[in-house]
Design a protein around this motif. Sequence first.
Motif, mmCIF file in Angstrom:
data_model
loop_
_atom_site.group_PDB
_atom_site.id
_atom_site.type_symbol
_atom_site.label_atom_id
_atom_site.label_comp_id
_atom_site.label_asym_id
_atom_site.label_seq_id
_atom_site.Cartn_x
_atom_site.Cartn_y
_atom_site.Cartn_z
ATOM 1 N N LEU A 181 -0.569 2.838 -21.617
ATOM 2 C CA LEU A 181 -1.487 3.678 -20.843
ATOM 3 C C LEU A 181 -0.909 3.956 -19.459
ATOM 4 O O LEU A 181 -0.988 5.084 -18.964
ATOM 5 C CB LEU A 181 -2.863 3.025 -20.740
ATOM 6 N N ASP A 182 -0.312 2.946 -18.825
ATOM 7 C CA ASP A 182 0.344 3.148 -17.536
ATOM 8 C C ASP A 182 1.467 4.178 -17.657
ATOM 9 O O ASP A 182 1.649 5.017 -16.781
ATOM 10 C CB ASP A 182 0.943 1.845 -17.002
ATOM 11 N N ARG A 183 2.226 4.116 -18.736
ATOM 12 C CA ARG A 183 3.330 5.065 -18.938
ATOM 13 C C ARG A 183 2.810 6.498 -19.038
ATOM 14 O O ARG A 183 3.359 7.409 -18.429
ATOM 15 C CB ARG A 183 4.142 4.698 -20.168
ATOM 16 N N VAL A 184 1.723 6.679 -19.792
ATOM 17 C CA VAL A 184 1.140 8.010 -19.930
ATOM 18 C C VAL A 184 0.614 8.494 -18.583
ATOM 19 O O VAL A 184 0.840 9.641 -18.172
ATOM 20 C CB VAL A 184 0.015 8.009 -20.993
ATOM 21 N N GLU A 185 -0.088 7.621 -17.889
ATOM 22 C CA GLU A 185 -0.635 7.977 -16.582
ATOM 23 C C GLU A 185 0.487 8.276 -15.575
ATOM 24 O O GLU A 185 0.380 9.194 -14.767
ATOM 25 C CB GLU A 185 -1.524 6.849 -16.072
ATOM 26 N N PHE A 186 1.576 7.515 -15.660
ATOM 27 C CA PHE A 186 2.726 7.737 -14.780
ATOM 28 C C PHE A 186 3.293 9.140 -14.975
ATOM 29 O O PHE A 186 3.591 9.829 -14.004
ATOM 30 C CB PHE A 186 3.790 6.666 -15.044
ATOM 31 N N THR A 187 3.430 9.580 -16.239
ATOM 32 C CA THR A 187 3.961 10.928 -16.472
ATOM 33 C C THR A 187 3.037 11.980 -15.882
ATOM 34 O O THR A 187 3.499 12.967 -15.319
ATOM 35 C CB THR A 187 4.165 11.217 -17.980
ATOM 36 N N THR A 188 1.737 11.742 -15.984
ATOM 37 C CA THR A 188 0.769 12.703 -15.451
ATOM 38 C C THR A 188 0.820 12.749 -13.925
ATOM 39 O O THR A 188 0.903 13.826 -13.325
ATOM 40 C CB THR A 188 -0.655 12.342 -15.923
ATOM 41 N N VAL A 189 0.770 11.586 -13.307
ATOM 42 C CA VAL A 189 0.771 11.520 -11.839
ATOM 43 C C VAL A 189 2.072 12.080 -11.276
ATOM 44 O O VAL A 189 2.068 12.918 -10.365
ATOM 45 C CB VAL A 189 0.543 10.064 -11.355
ATOM 46 N N LEU A 190 3.193 11.645 -11.820
ATOM 47 C CA LEU A 190 4.489 12.101 -11.322
ATOM 48 C C LEU A 190 4.682 13.590 -11.597
ATOM 49 O O LEU A 190 5.153 14.333 -10.727
ATOM 50 C CB LEU A 190 5.616 11.286 -11.954
ATOM 51 N N GLY A 191 4.309 14.029 -12.787
ATOM 52 C CA GLY A 191 4.439 15.446 -13.120
ATOM 53 C C GLY A 191 3.624 16.330 -12.198
ATOM 54 O O GLY A 191 4.095 17.380 -11.742
ATOM 55 N N THR A 192 2.405 15.913 -11.903
ATOM 56 C CA THR A 192 1.554 16.670 -10.985
ATOM 57 C C THR A 192 2.157 16.692 -9.583
ATOM 58 O O THR A 192 2.217 17.740 -8.934
ATOM 59 C CB THR A 192 0.138 16.061 -10.941
ATOM 60 N N ARG A 193 2.611 15.551 -9.150
ATOM 61 C CA ARG A 193 3.164 15.438 -7.798
ATOM 62 C C ARG A 193 4.421 16.285 -7.619
ATOM 63 O O ARG A 193 4.643 16.863 -6.565
ATOM 64 C CB ARG A 193 3.466 13.972 -7.518
ATOM 65 N N LEU A 194 5.240 16.371 -8.677
ATOM 66 C CA LEU A 194 6.517 17.084 -8.583
ATOM 67 C C LEU A 194 6.499 18.455 -9.258
ATOM 68 O O LEU A 194 7.513 19.142 -9.291
ATOM 69 C CB LEU A 194 7.632 16.231 -9.187
ATOM 70 N N GLU A 195 5.350 18.819 -9.794
ATOM 71 C CA GLU A 195 5.181 20.111 -10.459
ATOM 72 C C GLU A 195 6.170 20.306 -11.604
ATOM 73 O O GLU A 195 6.839 21.328 -11.717
ATOM 74 C CB GLU A 195 5.280 21.258 -9.445
ATOM 75 N N VAL A 196 6.268 19.280 -12.465
ATOM 76 C CA VAL A 196 7.068 19.340 -13.681
ATOM 77 C C VAL A 196 6.242 18.757 -14.818
ATOM 78 O O VAL A 196 5.297 18.010 -14.591
ATOM 79 C CB VAL A 196 8.409 18.569 -13.570
ATOM 80 N N THR A 197 6.623 19.117 -16.034
ATOM 81 C CA THR A 197 5.970 18.544 -17.205
ATOM 82 C C THR A 197 6.929 17.549 -17.835
ATOM 83 O O THR A 197 8.065 17.896 -18.169
ATOM 84 C CB THR A 197 5.618 19.646 -18.220
ATOM 85 N N ILE A 198 6.462 16.325 -17.972
ATOM 86 C CA ILE A 198 7.265 15.260 -18.584
ATOM 87 C C ILE A 198 6.517 14.811 -19.831
ATOM 88 O O ILE A 198 5.375 14.347 -19.749
ATOM 89 C CB ILE A 198 7.451 14.073 -17.622
ATOM 90 N N SER A 199 7.159 14.956 -20.974
ATOM 91 C CA SER A 199 6.511 14.540 -22.215
ATOM 92 C C SER A 199 6.624 13.022 -22.389
ATOM 93 O O SER A 199 7.486 12.373 -21.794
ATOM 94 C CB SER A 199 7.137 15.248 -23.415
#
Length: 79
Positions: free
Chosen positions: A37-55
């Motif tokens: 769950l942390d990994r999924v949340e990390f991709t969301t938070v980081l992706g939003t912050r950096l304006e990229v999509t990380i699968s």
Amino acid sequence: MPDLFNIVSDTLTSSFQAPPDQVRPEAHLSDLLHDSLDRVEFTTVLGTRLEVTISDEELDQAETIADVVALVERKKVDH
């Protein structure tokens, strides 16, 4: 733009309570993120912050913080 490593590091320490002294380029994500769950949340938070999509699949291939930084750099170039 601030250094990508610093952004990833800040995200890990502020949003996921990773100990700052353990957040190094060679540090493994599995040691810093507690569960899937942390990994999924990390991709969301980081992706939003950096304006990229990380699968999830892309993050699964990134073992270290340096791998995450390289992934984001590639995404930024391709964007």
